[in-house]
Design an enzyme around this catalytic site. Sequence first.
Site, PDB file in Angstrom:
ATOM      1  N   ASP A 107      -9.140   1.107  -4.905  1.00 51.76           N
ATOM      2  CA  ASP A 107      -8.615   1.226  -6.263  1.00 51.76           C
ATOM      3  C   ASP A 107      -8.439  -0.092  -6.976  1.00 51.76           C
ATOM      4  O   ASP A 107      -8.175  -0.114  -8.177  1.00 51.76           O
ATOM      5  CB  ASP A 107      -7.268   1.971  -6.232  1.00 51.76           C
ATOM      6  CG  ASP A 107      -7.486   3.435  -5.979  1.00 51.76           C
ATOM      7  OD1 ASP A 107      -8.454   3.972  -6.514  1.00 51.76           O
ATOM      8  OD2 ASP A 107      -6.690   4.039  -5.242  1.00 51.76           O
ATOM      9  N   HIS A 135      -3.593  -0.423   2.888  1.00 54.25           N
ATOM     10  CA  HIS A 135      -4.151   0.888   3.219  1.00 54.25           C
ATOM     11  C   HIS A 135      -3.616   1.305   4.574  1.00 54.25           C
ATOM     12  O   HIS A 135      -3.435   0.466   5.461  1.00 54.25           O
ATOM     13  CB  HIS A 135      -5.691   0.807   3.265  1.00 54.25           C
ATOM     14  CG  HIS A 135      -6.336   2.136   3.153  1.00 54.25           C
ATOM     15  ND1 HIS A 135      -6.507   2.953   4.232  1.00 54.25           N
ATOM     16  CD2 HIS A 135      -6.826   2.798   2.075  1.00 54.25           C
ATOM     17  CE1 HIS A 135      -7.091   4.065   3.826  1.00 54.25           C
ATOM     18  NE2 HIS A 135      -7.289   4.005   2.526  1.00 54.25           N
ATOM     19  N   HIS A 187      -1.553   7.268  -3.913  1.00 50.86           N
ATOM     20  CA  HIS A 187      -2.869   7.769  -3.474  1.00 50.86           C
ATOM     21  C   HIS A 187      -3.853   7.545  -4.622  1.00 50.86           C
ATOM     22  O   HIS A 187      -4.114   6.413  -4.992  1.00 50.86           O
ATOM     23  CB  HIS A 187      -2.703   9.236  -3.064  1.00 50.86           C
ATOM     24  CG  HIS A 187      -3.881   9.862  -2.384  1.00 50.86           C
ATOM     25  ND1 HIS A 187      -4.929   9.142  -1.891  1.00 50.86           N
ATOM     26  CD2 HIS A 187      -4.159  11.169  -2.100  1.00 50.86           C
ATOM     27  CE1 HIS A 187      -5.814   9.966  -1.344  1.00 50.86           C
ATOM     28  NE2 HIS A 187      -5.374  11.207  -1.467  1.00 50.86           N
TER      29      HIS A 187
HETATM   30  N1  ACO Z   1       2.272  -4.554  -1.938  1.00 48.57           N
HETATM   31  C1  ACO Z   1       3.249  -5.206  -1.269  1.00 48.57           C
HETATM   32  N2  ACO Z   1       3.609  -4.942  -0.007  1.00 48.57           N
HETATM   33  C2  ACO Z   1       2.952  -3.957   0.617  1.00 48.57           C
HETATM   34  C3  ACO Z   1       1.909  -3.230   0.004  1.00 48.57           C
HETATM   35  C4  ACO Z   1       1.572  -3.574  -1.321  1.00 48.57           C
HETATM   36  N3  ACO Z   1       0.587  -2.946  -1.964  1.00 48.57           N
HETATM   37  N4  ACO Z   1       1.434  -2.316   0.857  1.00 48.57           N
HETATM   38  C5  ACO Z   1       2.150  -2.455   1.979  1.00 48.57           C
HETATM   39  N5  ACO Z   1       3.062  -3.456   1.832  1.00 48.57           N
HETATM   40  C6  ACO Z   1       3.984  -3.957   2.856  1.00 48.57           C
HETATM   41  C7  ACO Z   1       5.147  -3.011   3.059  1.00 48.57           C
HETATM   42  O1  ACO Z   1       6.234  -3.331   2.231  1.00 48.57           O
HETATM   43  C8  ACO Z   1       5.435  -3.228   4.519  1.00 48.57           C
HETATM   44  O2  ACO Z   1       6.115  -4.451   4.647  1.00 48.57           O
HETATM   45  P1  ACO Z   1       7.327  -4.594   5.711  1.00 48.57           P
HETATM   46  O3  ACO Z   1       6.662  -4.438   7.051  1.00 48.57           O
HETATM   47  O4  ACO Z   1       7.873  -5.943   5.446  1.00 48.57           O
HETATM   48  O5  ACO Z   1       8.277  -3.473   5.409  1.00 48.57           O
HETATM   49  C9  ACO Z   1       4.066  -3.440   5.150  1.00 48.57           C
HETATM   50  O6  ACO Z   1       3.267  -3.983   4.088  1.00 48.57           O
HETATM   51  C10 ACO Z   1       3.421  -2.159   5.672  1.00 48.57           C
HETATM   52  O7  ACO Z   1       3.358  -1.242   4.612  1.00 48.57           O
HETATM   53  P2  ACO Z   1       3.606   0.317   4.702  1.00 48.57           P
HETATM   54  O8  ACO Z   1       4.185   0.789   3.417  1.00 48.57           O
HETATM   55  O9  ACO Z   1       4.342   0.605   5.982  1.00 48.57           O
HETATM   56  O10 ACO Z   1       2.117   0.815   4.871  1.00 48.57           O
HETATM   57  P3  ACO Z   1       1.629   2.298   4.706  1.00 48.57           P
HETATM   58  O11 ACO Z   1       0.467   2.449   5.600  1.00 48.57           O
HETATM   59  O12 ACO Z   1       2.758   3.263   4.838  1.00 48.57           O
HETATM   60  O13 ACO Z   1       1.188   2.352   3.159  1.00 48.57           O
HETATM   61  C11 ACO Z   1      -0.093   2.314   1.211  1.00 48.57           C
HETATM   62  C12 ACO Z   1      -0.123   2.339   2.742  1.00 48.57           C
HETATM   63  C13 ACO Z   1       0.719   3.502   0.682  1.00 48.57           C
HETATM   64  C14 ACO Z   1      -1.518   2.441   0.670  1.00 48.57           C
HETATM   65  C15 ACO Z   1       0.550   0.970   0.745  1.00 48.57           C
HETATM   66  O14 ACO Z   1      -0.208  -0.126   1.226  1.00 48.57           O
HETATM   67  C16 ACO Z   1       0.706   0.891  -0.762  1.00 48.57           C
HETATM   68  O15 ACO Z   1       1.704   1.398  -1.304  1.00 48.57           O
HETATM   69  N6  ACO Z   1      -0.279   0.276  -1.489  1.00 48.57           N
HETATM   70  C17 ACO Z   1      -0.222   0.223  -2.925  1.00 48.57           C
HETATM   71  C18 ACO Z   1      -0.703   1.543  -3.494  1.00 48.57           C
HETATM   72  C19 ACO Z   1      -2.206   1.721  -3.363  1.00 48.57           C
HETATM   73  O16 ACO Z   1      -2.997   0.819  -3.678  1.00 48.57           O
HETATM   74  N7  ACO Z   1      -2.608   2.913  -2.934  1.00 48.57           N
HETATM   75  C20 ACO Z   1      -4.019   3.269  -2.823  1.00 48.57           C
HETATM   76  C21 ACO Z   1      -4.408   3.482  -1.408  1.00 48.57           C
HETATM   77  S1  ACO Z   1      -6.125   3.846  -1.302  1.00 48.57           S
HETATM   78  C22 ACO Z   1      -6.195   5.466  -1.799  1.00 48.57           C
HETATM   79  O17 ACO Z   1      -5.314   6.254  -1.648  1.00 48.57           O
HETATM   80  C23 ACO Z   1      -7.416   5.881  -2.413  1.00 48.57           C
END
Ligand code: ACO
Length: 444
Positions: A378, A322, A283
């Site tokens: 971010d 996201h 987050h």
């Molecule tokens: N890098 C690589 N792969 C990713 C990323 C990433 N940053 N984000 C998602 N994926 C992939 C997942 O592995 C998944 O792949 P799969 O279908 O092969 O298993 C697919 O994309 C979907 O991802 P989920 O994790 O199911 O998406 P979710 O909605 O649960 O997660 C989140 C959202 C937590 C923001 C995620 O994208 C992430 O971890 N990003 C990196 C952390 C980040 O930048 N957070 C800030 C968010 S903005 C904020 O809070 C202000």
Amino acid sequence: MAEEQTQDQNGGGVATSQDSLSVTDNRTGETYEVEITDGTVKAMDFRGIKVDEDDFGLMTYDPAYTNTAHCRSDITYIDGAAGILQHRGYPIEQLCEQSTYLEVAYLLIHGELPTRQQLDDWVHEITVHTYIHENIKSFLDGFRYDAHPMGMLLSCVGALSTFYPDAKKIDDDFERHIAAVRLIAKMPTLAAFAYRHNLGLPFVYPDNDLSYPANFLSMLFKMTELKYEPDPRLTKALDVLFILHADHEQNCSTAAVRNVGSSQVDPYSAVAAGVAALYGPLHGGANEAVLRMLDRIEKKENIPDFLKGVKDGNERLMGFGHRVYKNYDPRARIIKKNVDEVLEVTGKNPKLEIAVELEKHALDDEYFTDRKLYPNVDFYSGMVYEALQIPTNMFTVIFAIPRTSGWIAQWMEMLDDPDTKIARPRQVYKGERDREYVPIEQRG
Ligand code: ACO
């Protein structure tokens, strides 16, 4: 709820054929009508679907609330597919260009843009509440020199409830208002004091002559000069970042504030829950993680190897992806422009070049495009903080400062919502039952 019955028993009114859902339970052959309102069905409307009288009834299973609306809200609108963000109906782009963070905070909390007089009064009130009780300095002193400032902020925000015990009167309009003012006013002071504690520097008291963001920079950086006056371009850049982080509807920390606040605890404790949620690397902690990631990548030549590691599942591309945006996060677009303006004042940053190149590679790669992974807020915000010479472990703390206005607006809306009850999810129990206790000597 048997066949032919509608949602009367659940207070939902009788559904018409157009705005209802027909559900057939194949276990029993029974068909049920479930009302659809605002594109949602009530989870409680499924409780009446049972195989027999002893059955608890059907529940919905949604561990990360991926498809569950937990409230109705008038505060922030997001269209994740189109990359649209609006507060109280005003597009984020217009607010960033024409407004100030304190005006946006007023808008979030009061629902309307203020008149000149209302804005002047609001800014004055916030300005005269920036001081914190001297005792807070004593417990800040109790933290180790290298304590993470987010941990210190979390503790201090929770502790504010002990200084303002009347905040418990959550139905009292004045108490709600003054808690909102105090929280917005004192967050920068607490954040700056945590930073100065890390450095072993004396605390700098608020300067009421300065604007909200300029005062924050003064409390961070003032040394021996009589008055600290930051470059107005940097102050403006920080204010834009504050606007961009002010609210983002039902994210992890806001949901935490609403959940904890639903127990009717005071607002300081509820907001402390939001700070705790924001601390996590998935987050608010992501901005810090982005900079650490760019440090690890070190140079542009290492980007392909790094992205291979991400695609192999060894790590995440921080600042990408996201839950809601399946398009470029509109906030990231504004920040990217902001970075360029700040770097004009502060000079080039090699990390920015790595970030821009990394973004290009990722947006050119099917792994990311297929999953609709784009830069989020971010990805570039840390770059602005770094240019302002703010250390990495302060990034999430700075996110918490403006998000406070969103948390409070959401907390107030939650309290006024007649649908609000104490948040209490259900579980699907999968463990053992009815076991016989075994004395310790007899265990294998
Ligand atoms: N890098 C690589 N792969 C990713 C990323 C990433 N940053 N984000 C998602 N994926 C992939 C997942 O592995 C998944 O792949 P799969 O279908 O092969 O298993 C697919 O994309 C979907 O991802 P989920 O994790 O199911 O998406 P979710 O909605 O649960 O997660 C989140 C959202 C937590 C923001 C995620 O994208 C992430 O971890 N990003 C990196 C952390 C980040 O930048 N957070 C800030 C968010 S903005 C904020 O809070 C202000």
